[in-house]
Write a protein that holds these residues in place. Structure first.
Motif, PDB file in Angstrom:
ATOM      1  N   UNK A  55       0.852  -1.198   0.000  1.00  0.00           N
ATOM      2  CA  UNK A  55       0.000   0.000   0.000  1.00  0.00           C
ATOM      3  C   UNK A  55       0.882   1.240   0.000  1.00  0.00           C
ATOM      4  N   UNK A  86      -3.574   4.001  -2.195  1.00  0.00           N
ATOM      5  CA  UNK A  86      -4.488   4.538  -1.192  1.00  0.00           C
ATOM      6  C   UNK A  86      -4.017   5.931  -0.821  1.00  0.00           C
ATOM      7  N   UNK A  87      -4.953   6.799  -0.444  1.00  0.00           N
ATOM      8  CA  UNK A  87      -4.529   8.102   0.073  1.00  0.00           C
ATOM      9  C   UNK A  87      -3.840   7.892   1.422  1.00  0.00           C
ATOM     10  N   UNK A  90      -6.046   7.544   4.348  1.00  0.00           N
ATOM     11  CA  UNK A  90      -6.805   6.296   4.279  1.00  0.00           C
ATOM     12  C   UNK A  90      -5.962   5.126   4.770  1.00  0.00           C
ATOM     13  N   UNK A  93      -5.915   5.246   8.536  1.00  0.00           N
ATOM     14  CA  UNK A  93      -7.196   4.777   9.071  1.00  0.00           C
ATOM     15  C   UNK A  93      -7.315   3.253   8.995  1.00  0.00           C
ATOM     16  N   UNK A  94      -6.957   2.704   7.846  1.00  0.00           N
ATOM     17  CA  UNK A  94      -7.069   1.259   7.647  1.00  0.00           C
ATOM     18  C   UNK A  94      -6.129   0.492   8.567  1.00  0.00           C
ATOM     19  N   UNK A  97      -7.383   0.651  12.195  1.00  0.00           N
ATOM     20  CA  UNK A  97      -8.525  -0.232  12.444  1.00  0.00           C
ATOM     21  C   UNK A  97      -8.086  -1.689  12.422  1.00  0.00           C
ATOM     22  N   UNK A  98      -7.348  -2.049  11.380  1.00  0.00           N
ATOM     23  CA  UNK A  98      -6.938  -3.440  11.224  1.00  0.00           C
ATOM     24  C   UNK A  98      -6.050  -3.904  12.361  1.00  0.00           C
ATOM     25  N   UNK A 100      -5.541  -2.582  15.353  1.00  0.00           N
ATOM     26  CA  UNK A 100      -6.091  -2.576  16.705  1.00  0.00           C
ATOM     27  C   UNK A 100      -7.163  -3.649  16.871  1.00  0.00           C
ATOM     28  N   UNK A 101      -7.728  -4.153  15.791  1.00  0.00           N
ATOM     29  CA  UNK A 101      -8.670  -5.254  15.957  1.00  0.00           C
ATOM     30  C   UNK A 101      -7.922  -6.583  16.009  1.00  0.00           C
ATOM     31  N   UNK A 106      -6.846  -8.836   5.458  1.00  0.00           N
ATOM     32  CA  UNK A 106      -6.955  -7.655   4.633  1.00  0.00           C
ATOM     33  C   UNK A 106      -5.793  -6.690   4.731  1.00  0.00           C
ATOM     34  N   UNK A 107      -4.825  -6.983   5.624  1.00  0.00           N
ATOM     35  CA  UNK A 107      -3.681  -6.083   5.744  1.00  0.00           C
ATOM     36  C   UNK A 107      -2.661  -6.412   4.650  1.00  0.00           C
TER      37      UNK A 107
END
Lengths: 442, 275
Positions: A55, A86-87, A90, A93-94, A97-98, A100-101, A106-107
């Motif tokens: 990315x 990706x910006x 973005x 953000x991704x 989220x990824x 920390x979950x 999807x990473x």
């Protein structure tokens, strides 16, 4: 009435059909990737290509660089790289989220992170990244980049582009005010302000353009003096006692007092200010070069000087704004990803030659910077060898510890600088900033 | 005095109109200009429309993004209407102990910002991916499933159901319709303005939804329009002419949906029932 009911049901049916068709497709798709994931680790030696994803942002810069790297890769592991654009916000953000979950679903395998933010990711998710210390000879890179990409004794990021700064100058405007280009080389910020006043008087144009909500110039100034918002641990705010910071406050205020700053409120106005010819200089990172060159009618009018220095001890003419590095995520495919990086960005001279000749991108791999390609004369800048100059300044950028809270302190500084502009005392302002930072960052 | 009132009203309305239309005007005009002209603030149409469109379609996959956005928006709208209207109807028409308590809790969920449930939601979809990959992370289904049936739409339908004459239900029961039959054959056709209004809101929400699709859709083949536009602005030297072309194209569907259903929308928001 009946028609409406029919339509409602029809849309629903179509929707469901589409969903099912799509779902099936997806199922086989993800099934495939899952299979490769599982076999990946065992297959690395047997000649099957490993699928890895990367990315990054900016199609004309980072994405292009990754694609060149992909073409030039000739490492031991056979791999297939998918570059996804990706910006930058973005990506942040991704990743947040990824990571920390706690799922790697999807990473990507490789991700580009801006140097200012790198430490916050490395410290918040220490196990999520894969150290690449053993893959690359890091002595070959500009020291300030290694500082930004290391954590707890290991290097996690492969340094990529430099944010080395320069002062872009319109010589035609300077000449109208009775100055030559040489007059603006290696000067201090107060000399810069004096020239700015003369330029404004002679041409009516402002000396530079600033966004009051973007603290970039202050960061340029303090790093040029080898200082940052934090002490060496990257944690403790270093504001009240920070001489370089105080000097940068004074230098910036002098610019505003002299009435030579044209305000802008976003990126397009920033670019517009110099494309329109409304400002005589632009002190910023070298990545602005393509945007400056976009206005072809100004060809030959521009030069690049080193940025002015602060009048404090240890002040230099070299600094950095932005710049980023590649990180490997700690999941299946990490060895392939690290091998890819070390084989290309980590020391491939041909790759670095391509970067500079094809897109004018300056890396931070020092042996790569010795290439003759950097000597090219750029007509837009009056045949000045701008890349050569940038390279020299890159090596002089003082290394500082960016820490994990750069942007948090930035927000405080923006407010406090406004207070200072409105007439409050400098030491009061900085002490309040120090207290705020200490409470906020605990 | 009375003579003056009219021109003044029109003057005020004209100014308000210009202010609200101006951004759209600027968007469309910028679509025809080069990036340099846009940053300079050029307000006149230029000659670079084709160039911008060619660049746009060459650089990014608009067609895939539009298709994805349509699939997500249509499915999301359909399921939102279906489930929320059933729920709203149920809450209003049937008696049950504790109904109001449940409804109030439901309303409270409107207060929770999406950002705070995003991480657990992502974790949930990460789990789903392991057993049902076609519903998991990086699928279009994952992008719209969490957004269907929000408390807002249930509330919206319950409020509007209040206007629905109970006599019609009684009549349906007497004529031997099942409860589900009454809902689909009497309630839905009668309430079509309400459905139209909800459809517009649901479609626009879904079409413009950014945060959740951003984190859950990673591969370029699953990209939606807002994600694509966000990417376009990501470069150090953005091409504003091209970005404006993309934004104009992205605005068209919601604008069209609104124009076609405008009449129903206004009626639906007023809560009137017309057979």
């Amino acid at each position: 009435m009946k028609k409406f009911l029919l339509m409602f049901l029809l849309v629903g049916m179509i929707g469901l059909l589409v969903a099912c068709g799509n779902g099936d497709e997806e199922a086989t798709d993800s099934g495939d990737t899952n299979d490769t994931d599982q076999t990946e680790s065992t297959d690395e030696g047997s000649g099957e290509a490993v699928n890895i994803t990367a990315w990054a942002w900016d199609p004309n810069f980072n994405i292009r660089a990754l694609n060149y790297a992909k073409d030039l890769y000739d490492g031991e592991i056979d791999l297939d790289l998918e570059v996804i654009e990706n910006a930058q916000d973005d990506i942040v953000q991704r990743l947040n989220t990824g990571l920390s979950s706690g799922t790697t679903q999807g990473m990507p395998n490789i991700v580009l992170i801006e140097d200012y933010r790198a430490q916050s990711f490395l410290q918040a998710y220490p196990d999520a990244f894969y150290p690449i210390t053993d893959y690359v000879v890091f002595e070959d890179f500009a020291p300030y980049k290694i500082e930004a990409t290391s954590y707890a004794g290991d290097v996690y990021g492969l340094p990529f582009d430099t944010g080395v700064t320069g002062l872009y100058v319109r010589v035609d405007l300077l000449e109208e005010a009775g100055y030559t280009f040489d007059d603006i080389v290696d000067i201090t910020w107060s000399e810069y302000t004096e020239i700015g006043k003369a330029v404004k008087e002679a041409t009516g144009k402002d000396m530079l353009t600033l966004d009051p909500n973007d603290n970039g110039l202050m960061r340029i100034m303090i790093q040029s003096a080898g200082s940052w918002y934090f002490e060496e641990d990257g944690q403790t705010p270093y504001l009240a006692e920070n001489e370089a910071l105080a000097a940068s406050f004074e230098a910036l205020k002098a610019l505003f007092d002299a009435n030579i700053v044209r305000l802008n409120s976003d990126w397009s106005q920033f670019v517009g200010a110099f494309n329109n010819g409304d400002v005589a200089t632009v002190p910023t990172g070298n990545w602005i070069t393509p945007s400056v060159m976009a206005e072809e009618s100004q060809s030959g009018d521009w030069r690049v000087a080193p940025i002015p220095r602060l009048e404090v001890e240890g002040a230099t003419h070299a600094s950095n704004l932005g710049g980023s590095s590649f990180y490997v995520l700690n999941q299946d495919g990490k060895e392939a990803a690290a091998t890819f990086l070390s084989n290309t960005f980590g020391g491939n001279l041909e790759f670095y030659d391509t970067l500079i000749t094809e897109m004018g991108a300056i890396g931070t791999y020092l042996p790569g910077l010795e290439s003759e390609a950097y000597d090219m004369e750029v007509e837009f800048f009056g045949n000045q060898q701008i890349y050569n100059e940038f390279v020299q300044w890159t090596e002089e950028i003082p290394a500082v510890e960016y820490g994990i809270h750069t942007y948090a302190v930035d927000d405080i500084m923006i407010v406090e600088f406004q207070n200072y502009l409105n007439g409050q005392d400098l030491s009061t302002v900085l002490e309040r900033a120090q207290t705020q930072a200490e409470t906020q960052l605990q | 005095m009375k003579k003056l009132k009219r021109p003044l009203t029109y003057l005020f309305l004209s100014i308000a109109t210009i202010i609200s239309i101006y951004p759209f005007f600027w968007m469309v005009v910028s679509m025809t200009n080069r990036s340099v002209d846009v940053t300079r603030g050029r307000q006149l149409p230029g000659l670079h429309l084709m160039e911008n469109l060619t660049n746009l379609f060459n650089q990014v996959d608009m067609v895939t993004a539009l298709t994805n956005s349509f699939i997500i928006a249509i499915l999301s709208t359909f399921f939102t209407l279906l489930i929320a209207s059933l729920a709203g109807y149920g809450f209003q028409m049937y008696r049950s102990r504790g109904k109001d308590l449940v409804f109030n809790i439901l309303l409270l969920s409107m207060m929770i910002p999406f950002a705070s449930i995003m991480v657990p939601l992502y974790r949930l979809f990460g789990r789903i991916s392991q057993t049902a990959p076609f519903l998991g992370i990086d699928t279009l289904a994952a992008a719209f499933l969490p957004t269907i049936t929000t408390a807002f739409f249930i509330f919206f339908f319950r409020q509007n159901t209040r206007m629905f004459p109970k006599d019609l239900i009684e009549a349906g029961r007497i004529d031997g319709l099942s409860e589900i039959g009454i809902f689909f054959r009497i309630f839905v056709p009668t309430m079509k303005t309400t459905y139209a209004a909800a459809a517009i809101i649901a479609f626009m929400n879904s079409w413009n939804n950014f945060l959740w699709p951003l984190v859950v859709l990673q591969s370029p083949s699953n990209q939606t329009i807002p994600l694509l536009i966000s990417n376009l602005g990501s470069s150090y030297a953005p091409d504003y002419g091209m970005i404006m072309s993309a934004i104009t194209i992205a605005t068209l569907p919601t604008a069209l949906v609104f124009f076609f259903m405008q009449k129903h929308f206004v009626a639906g928001m007023m809560g009137s029932v017309k057979g």
